[in-house]
Motif scaffolding. Structure first.
Motif, PDB file in Angstrom:
ATOM      1  N   PRO A  97       0.925  -1.479  -0.190  1.00 16.44           N
ATOM      2  CA  PRO A  97      -0.393   0.136  -0.130  1.00 16.44           C
ATOM      3  C   PRO A  97       0.436   1.217   0.096  1.00 16.44           C
ATOM      4  O   PRO A  97       1.922   0.675   0.884  1.00 16.44           O
ATOM      5  N   ALA A  98       0.800   1.924  -0.670  1.00 14.40           N
ATOM      6  CA  ALA A  98       1.676   3.245  -1.190  1.00 14.40           C
ATOM      7  C   ALA A  98       0.714   4.051   0.025  1.00 14.40           C
ATOM      8  O   ALA A  98      -0.039   4.116   0.238  1.00 14.40           O
ATOM      9  N   GLY A  99       1.892   4.728   0.556  1.00 15.39           N
ATOM     10  CA  GLY A  99       1.822   5.759   1.893  1.00 15.39           C
ATOM     11  C   GLY A  99       1.653   5.122   3.398  1.00 15.39           C
ATOM     12  O   GLY A  99       1.060   5.413   4.266  1.00 15.39           O
ATOM     13  N   GLU A 100       1.238   4.067   3.106  1.00 13.62           N
ATOM     14  CA  GLU A 100       0.943   4.161   4.795  1.00 13.62           C
ATOM     15  C   GLU A 100       1.845   2.781   5.314  1.00 13.62           C
ATOM     16  O   GLU A 100       1.747   2.442   5.983  1.00 13.62           O
ATOM     17  N   VAL A 101       2.593   2.788   4.799  1.00 16.07           N
ATOM     18  CA  VAL A 101       4.301   2.584   5.687  1.00 16.07           C
ATOM     19  C   VAL A 101       5.339   3.477   6.275  1.00 16.07           C
ATOM     20  O   VAL A 101       5.344   4.376   4.785  1.00 16.07           O
ATOM     21  N   ASP A 102       5.561   3.415   7.577  1.00 14.36           N
ATOM     22  CA  ASP A 102       6.610   4.679   7.556  1.00 14.36           C
ATOM     23  C   ASP A 102       8.059   3.873   7.491  1.00 14.36           C
ATOM     24  O   ASP A 102       8.820   2.966   8.384  1.00 14.36           O
ATOM     25  N   TYR A 103       8.724   4.096   6.510  1.00 10.86           N
ATOM     26  CA  TYR A 103       9.967   3.018   6.705  1.00 10.86           C
ATOM     27  C   TYR A 103      11.003   3.456   7.529  1.00 10.86           C
ATOM     28  O   TYR A 103      11.798   2.880   7.483  1.00 10.86           O
ATOM     29  N   SER A 104      10.704   4.836   8.009  1.00 13.25           N
ATOM     30  CA  SER A 104      11.763   4.968   9.242  1.00 13.25           C
ATOM     31  C   SER A 104      11.653   4.245  10.446  1.00 13.25           C
ATOM     32  O   SER A 104      12.913   4.991  10.934  1.00 13.25           O
ATOM     33  N   ALA A 105      10.581   3.884  10.790  1.00 12.23           N
ATOM     34  CA  ALA A 105      10.356   3.071  12.435  1.00 12.23           C
ATOM     35  C   ALA A 105      11.175   1.828  12.236  1.00 12.23           C
ATOM     36  O   ALA A 105      11.757   1.196  11.467  1.00 12.23           O
ATOM     37  N   PHE A 106      11.938   2.422  13.852  1.00 10.13           N
ATOM     38  CA  PHE A 106      13.023   1.035  13.733  1.00 10.13           C
ATOM     39  C   PHE A 106      12.237  -0.032  15.003  1.00 10.13           C
ATOM     40  O   PHE A 106      10.276   0.287  15.135  1.00 10.13           O
ATOM     41  N   ASP A 107      12.799  -1.274  14.050  1.00  5.55           N
ATOM     42  CA  ASP A 107      12.529  -2.312  15.284  1.00  5.55           C
ATOM     43  C   ASP A 107      10.729  -2.816  14.449  1.00  5.55           C
ATOM     44  O   ASP A 107       9.756  -3.670  15.508  1.00  5.55           O
ATOM     45  N   THR A 108      10.792  -2.523  13.399  1.00  4.56           N
ATOM     46  CA  THR A 108       9.633  -2.773  12.984  1.00  4.56           C
ATOM     47  C   THR A 108      10.006  -3.901  10.916  1.00  4.56           C
ATOM     48  O   THR A 108      10.596  -3.309  10.382  1.00  4.56           O
ATOM     49  N   LEU A 109      10.176  -4.762  11.213  1.00  2.06           N
ATOM     50  CA  LEU A 109       9.277  -5.919  10.169  1.00  2.06           C
ATOM     51  C   LEU A 109       8.528  -4.919   8.704  1.00  2.06           C
ATOM     52  O   LEU A 109       7.367  -4.896   9.227  1.00  2.06           O
ATOM     53  N   MET A 110       9.268  -4.713   7.725  1.00  3.49           N
ATOM     54  CA  MET A 110       8.123  -4.064   6.587  1.00  3.49           C
ATOM     55  C   MET A 110       9.424  -4.619   5.248  1.00  3.49           C
ATOM     56  O   MET A 110      10.315  -4.282   4.999  1.00  3.49           O
ATOM     57  N   PRO A 111       7.781  -3.693   4.176  1.00  5.20           N
ATOM     58  CA  PRO A 111       8.570  -4.113   2.776  1.00  5.20           C
ATOM     59  C   PRO A 111      10.494  -2.575   2.514  1.00  5.20           C
ATOM     60  O   PRO A 111       9.278  -1.736   3.495  1.00  5.20           O
ATOM     61  N   HIS A 112      10.568  -3.664   2.171  1.00  2.00           N
ATOM     62  CA  HIS A 112      12.064  -2.716   1.463  1.00  2.00           C
ATOM     63  C   HIS A 112      11.193  -1.483   0.579  1.00  2.00           C
ATOM     64  O   HIS A 112      10.573  -1.568  -0.389  1.00  2.00           O
ATOM     65  N   PRO A 113      11.916  -0.255   1.002  1.00  2.00           N
ATOM     66  CA  PRO A 113      11.209   0.713   0.411  1.00  2.00           C
ATOM     67  C   PRO A 113      11.300   1.456  -1.206  1.00  2.00           C
ATOM     68  O   PRO A 113      10.373   2.058  -1.617  1.00  2.00           O
ATOM     69  N   VAL A 114      12.260   0.845  -1.408  1.00  2.00           N
ATOM     70  CA  VAL A 114      12.707   0.052  -3.148  1.00  2.00           C
ATOM     71  C   VAL A 114      12.195  -0.783  -3.855  1.00  2.00           C
ATOM     72  O   VAL A 114      11.896  -0.995  -4.900  1.00  2.00           O
ATOM     73  N   TYR A 115      12.770  -1.667  -2.699  1.00  2.00           N
ATOM     74  CA  TYR A 115      13.019  -3.111  -3.828  1.00  2.00           C
ATOM     75  C   TYR A 115      11.501  -4.068  -2.570  1.00  2.00           C
ATOM     76  O   TYR A 115      11.896  -5.701  -3.200  1.00  2.00           O
ATOM     77  N   GLY A 116      11.019  -3.362  -2.298  1.00  2.00           N
ATOM     78  CA  GLY A 116       9.736  -4.969  -1.817  1.00  2.00           C
ATOM     79  C   GLY A 116       8.575  -4.872  -2.891  1.00  2.00           C
ATOM     80  O   GLY A 116       8.503  -5.958  -2.755  1.00  2.00           O
ATOM     81  N   THR A 117       8.810  -4.734  -4.096  1.00  2.00           N
ATOM     82  CA  THR A 117       7.663  -4.844  -5.306  1.00  2.00           C
ATOM     83  C   THR A 117       8.466  -5.882  -5.549  1.00  2.00           C
ATOM     84  O   THR A 117       7.902  -6.417  -6.615  1.00  2.00           O
ATOM     85  N   VAL A 118      10.014  -6.658  -4.914  1.00  2.00           N
ATOM     86  CA  VAL A 118      10.381  -7.336  -6.100  1.00  2.00           C
ATOM     87  C   VAL A 118      10.595  -8.953  -4.802  1.00  2.00           C
ATOM     88  O   VAL A 118      11.674  -9.780  -4.965  1.00  2.00           O
ATOM     89  N   GLY A 119       9.956  -8.633  -3.604  1.00  2.00           N
ATOM     90  CA  GLY A 119      10.786  -9.057  -2.047  1.00  2.00           C
ATOM     91  C   GLY A 119      11.209  -9.190  -1.418  1.00  2.00           C
ATOM     92  O   GLY A 119      11.409  -9.969  -0.693  1.00  2.00           O
ATOM     93  N   TRP A 120      11.430  -7.938  -1.269  1.00  2.00           N
ATOM     94  CA  TRP A 120      12.694  -7.443  -0.108  1.00  2.00           C
ATOM     95  C   TRP A 120      11.527  -7.001   1.074  1.00  2.00           C
ATOM     96  O   TRP A 120      11.237  -6.389   0.637  1.00  2.00           O
ATOM     97  N   LEU A 121      12.406  -7.221   2.113  1.00  2.00           N
ATOM     98  CA  LEU A 121      11.608  -7.066   3.160  1.00  2.00           C
ATOM     99  C   LEU A 121      12.899  -5.917   3.876  1.00  2.00           C
ATOM    100  O   LEU A 121      14.328  -6.402   4.185  1.00  2.00           O
ATOM    101  N   ALA A 122      12.814  -5.208   5.040  1.00  2.00           N
ATOM    102  CA  ALA A 122      13.222  -4.832   5.844  1.00  2.00           C
ATOM    103  C   ALA A 122      13.327  -4.273   7.034  1.00  2.00           C
ATOM    104  O   ALA A 122      11.910  -3.901   7.632  1.00  2.00           O
ATOM    105  N   VAL A 123      14.505  -4.160   7.613  1.00  2.00           N
ATOM    106  CA  VAL A 123      14.278  -3.586   9.807  1.00  2.00           C
ATOM    107  C   VAL A 123      15.230  -2.220   9.992  1.00  2.00           C
ATOM    108  O   VAL A 123      16.465  -2.388   9.468  1.00  2.00           O
ATOM    109  N   VAL A 124      14.828  -1.952  10.026  1.00  2.44           N
ATOM    110  CA  VAL A 124      15.890  -0.460  10.783  1.00  2.44           C
ATOM    111  C   VAL A 124      16.124  -0.568  11.869  1.00  2.44           C
ATOM    112  O   VAL A 124      14.821  -0.534  12.449  1.00  2.44           O
ATOM    113  N   ASN A 125      17.240  -1.008  12.359  1.00  4.01           N
ATOM    114  CA  ASN A 125      17.297  -0.857  13.385  1.00  4.01           C
ATOM    115  C   ASN A 125      16.960  -2.107  14.626  1.00  4.01           C
ATOM    116  O   ASN A 125      16.126  -1.640  15.374  1.00  4.01           O
ATOM    117  N   PRO A 126      16.814  -3.061  13.715  1.00  2.00           N
ATOM    118  CA  PRO A 126      16.124  -4.647  14.578  1.00  2.00           C
ATOM    119  C   PRO A 126      16.127  -4.502  16.018  1.00  2.00           C
ATOM    120  O   PRO A 126      17.924  -4.098  16.514  1.00  2.00           O
TER     121      PRO A 126
END
Length: 154
Positions: A97-126
């Motif tokens: 969902p566009a605009g529904e993810v806070d990509y800067s949130a700490f310790d949160t598993l989320m879609p990668h802000p650029v490569y999420g559309t190809v199946g990458w996940l990201a975590v800022v400061n796990p």
């Protein structure tokens, strides 16, 4: 989790080549200080594949939503694959969902802000909430990379 802990964990997985670009090694300056994990059981840097995970410590052009320009902030990026992406986010990679993810949130598993559309996940400061999940996903990403390597190399 600190970057050193993550590096130690992933580097301990079978067949992993950990690459940490730095000044004087011929890599682009932008990559210095970041870490790239490849499945390379021969210990040779692959030329035809992307890493299965990375740790980045700064914003890259076009990838500023995680706000990695803050002090002591880093992001773990994991090529989770479609099935794991769906498992962890509840939707297909292309349906983030566009605009529904806070990509800067700490310790949160989320879609990668650029490569999420190809199946990458990201975590800022796990941290405590995502440590076990991050380790599991890193292990799974390594196994997916191993399977791709074996398919390509017989």
């Amino acid at each position: 989790m600190k970057p050193e802990e993550i590096i130690g964990y992933v580097d301990g997985l079978d067949g992993v080549l950990t690459v940490q670009p730095s000044e004087g090694d011929g890599t682009p300056e932008l990559a210095w200080g970041d870490t790239f994990f490849y499945y390379a059981p021969d210990g040779v840097m692959p030329t035809n594949t992307q890493p299965f995970a990375t740790i980045v410590t700064k914003n890259y052009p076009g990838d500023e939503l995680s706000r990695l320009d803050r002090p002591d902030v880093f992001r773990v990026n994991i090529a989770a694959g479609k099935d794991n992406f769906v498992k962890w986010t509840g939707h297909a990679p292309r349906d983030t969902p566009a605009g529904e993810v806070d990509y800067s949130a700490f310790d949160t598993l989320m879609p990668h802000p650029v490569y999420g559309t190809v199946g990458w996940l990201a975590v800022v400061n796990p941290g405590p909430r995502t440590e076990a999940d991050t380790r599991e996903l890193l292990h799974t990403a390594c196994e997916l990379a191993r399977a791709r390597y074996e398919r390509r190399n017989g």
